[in-house]
Design an enzyme around this catalytic site. Structure first.
Site, PDB file in Angstrom:
ATOM      1  N   ASP A 155       3.766   1.915  -2.165  1.00  0.00           N
ATOM      2  CA  ASP A 155       2.521   2.467  -2.363  1.00  0.00           C
ATOM      3  C   ASP A 155       1.673   2.511  -1.281  1.00  0.00           C
ATOM      4  OD1 ASP A 155       3.455   2.607  -4.911  1.00  0.00           O
ATOM      5  OD2 ASP A 155       2.150   1.437  -6.018  1.00  0.00           O
ATOM      6  N   CYS A 200       0.973  -4.089  -7.336  1.00  0.00           N
ATOM      7  CA  CYS A 200       2.103  -3.433  -7.313  1.00  0.00           C
ATOM      8  C   CYS A 200       3.375  -4.094  -6.619  1.00  0.00           C
ATOM      9  CB  CYS A 200       1.850  -1.864  -6.999  1.00  0.00           C
ATOM     10  SG  CYS A 200       1.032  -0.831  -8.014  1.00  0.00           S
ATOM     11  N   LYS A 255       6.397   6.542  -9.276  1.00  0.00           N
ATOM     12  CA  LYS A 255       6.510   5.563 -10.394  1.00  0.00           C
ATOM     13  C   LYS A 255       4.946   5.679 -11.069  1.00  0.00           C
ATOM     14  CE  LYS A 255       5.132   1.460  -7.640  1.00  0.00           C
ATOM     15  NZ  LYS A 255       3.820   1.347  -8.065  1.00  0.00           N
TER      16      LYS A 255
HETATM   17  N1  TIU Z   1      -0.261   0.136  -5.854  1.00  0.00           N
HETATM   18  C1  TIU Z   1      -1.028  -0.695  -6.500  1.00  0.00           C
HETATM   19  O1  TIU Z   1      -1.061  -1.864  -6.243  1.00  0.00           O
HETATM   20  N2  TIU Z   1      -2.001  -0.003  -7.339  1.00  0.00           N
HETATM   21  C2  TIU Z   1      -3.074  -0.605  -7.670  1.00  0.00           C
HETATM   22  O2  TIU Z   1      -3.862  -0.061  -8.562  1.00  0.00           O
HETATM   23  N3  TIU Z   1      -3.725  -1.600  -7.171  1.00  0.00           N
HETATM   24  C3  TIU Z   1      -5.054  -2.352  -7.234  1.00  0.00           C
HETATM   25  O3  TIU Z   1      -4.972  -3.261  -6.712  1.00  0.00           O
HETATM   26  N4  TIU Z   1      -5.778  -1.629  -7.957  1.00  0.00           N
END
Ligand code: TIU
Length: 220
Positions: A24, A162, A129
């Site tokens: 991400d 994530c 995802k």
């Molecule tokens: N990619 C991921 O970690 N999504 C989140 O929403 N992370 C947060 O720390 N909010």
């Protein structure tokens, strides 16, 4: 086999069976005006690891080892976004709302794209995802198994959301997992530190941890 010095002990990296997983590294998490910022977070903390993640990607590319990039995002009609996820929290903007980089966490919107420094190139795996974990409602496991991959090296954001969820899912599926500590970051430094500690605790209950310099030296 490449023996990578790591905690809690050396990680045996099998170059024929190892993939890098970059979680991400999207504009929505690292740039102002994205989903992460809408949740009230300081995104500049995450920007600090961009050069290291790019360097780690370069290491895998130069060795022609596989790379899997993930993007957390949803279909435009949000049919893959449970109301529990969309409605969580009390911030102003929610998933699917319009922001300066398009609709937050929606597939195809500018904010959902991977930042240019870490962008995938032809031949690399990319998965969208809908969950925090990479195995939830994705083809990810089939893609990895089809390539005979048994070992995963993890990078990306955020460490305790994530990255940790994906690493735990992978560990439960029998993948050997290595977290590269300076190639992952959290909006909360104390949570990142806690994740690294809990991954390697109890003899590597979730996996191993090392830093980029150590990994690069081991791969020379
Ligand atoms: N990619 C991921 O970690 N999504 C989140 O929403 N992370 C947060 O720390 N909010």
């Amino acid at each position: 086999m490449i023996e990578v010095p790591a905690q809690p002990y050396s990680f045996a990296l099998d170059p024929e069976r190892t993939a890098l997983v970059v979680i991400d590294m999207q504009r929505d998490f690292v740039e102002h005006g994205g989903f992460g910022a809408a949740l009230g977070n300081d995104v500049t903390l995450l920007q600090a690891i961009i050069p290291a993640v790019a360097d780690l990607i370069a290491l895998f590319r130069v060795n022609a080892w596989p790379i899997l990039h993930t993007r957390e995002c949803h279909l435009p009609d949000l049919s893959d976004c449970p109301p529990a996820k969309r409605l969580r929290g009390r911030g102003g903007l929610r998933i699917g709302d319009d922001g300066p980089m398009g609709r937050l966490l929606v597939r195809g919107e500018p904010g959902a794209s991977i930042i240019p420094e870490c962008a995938p190139i032809d031949g690399e795996m990319v998965i969208d995802k809908p969950g925090k974990g990479m195995f939830c409602n994705t083809d990810c496991e089939a893609m990895l198994r089809a390539r005979g991959i048994t070992h995963l090296v993890f990078a990306g954001v955020t460490t305790e959301v994530c990255v940790q969820t994906s690493m735990r899912e992978a560990n439960d599926r029998g993948f050997e997992c290595l977290l590269v500590t300076d190639c992952t970051e959290s909006y909360f430094p104390e949570y990142k530190a806690a994740v690294v500690s809990m991954v390697i605790a109890q003899g590597g209950i979730v996996g191993w941890a090392t830093d980029l310099g150590t990994l690069k030296d081991a791969c020379k």
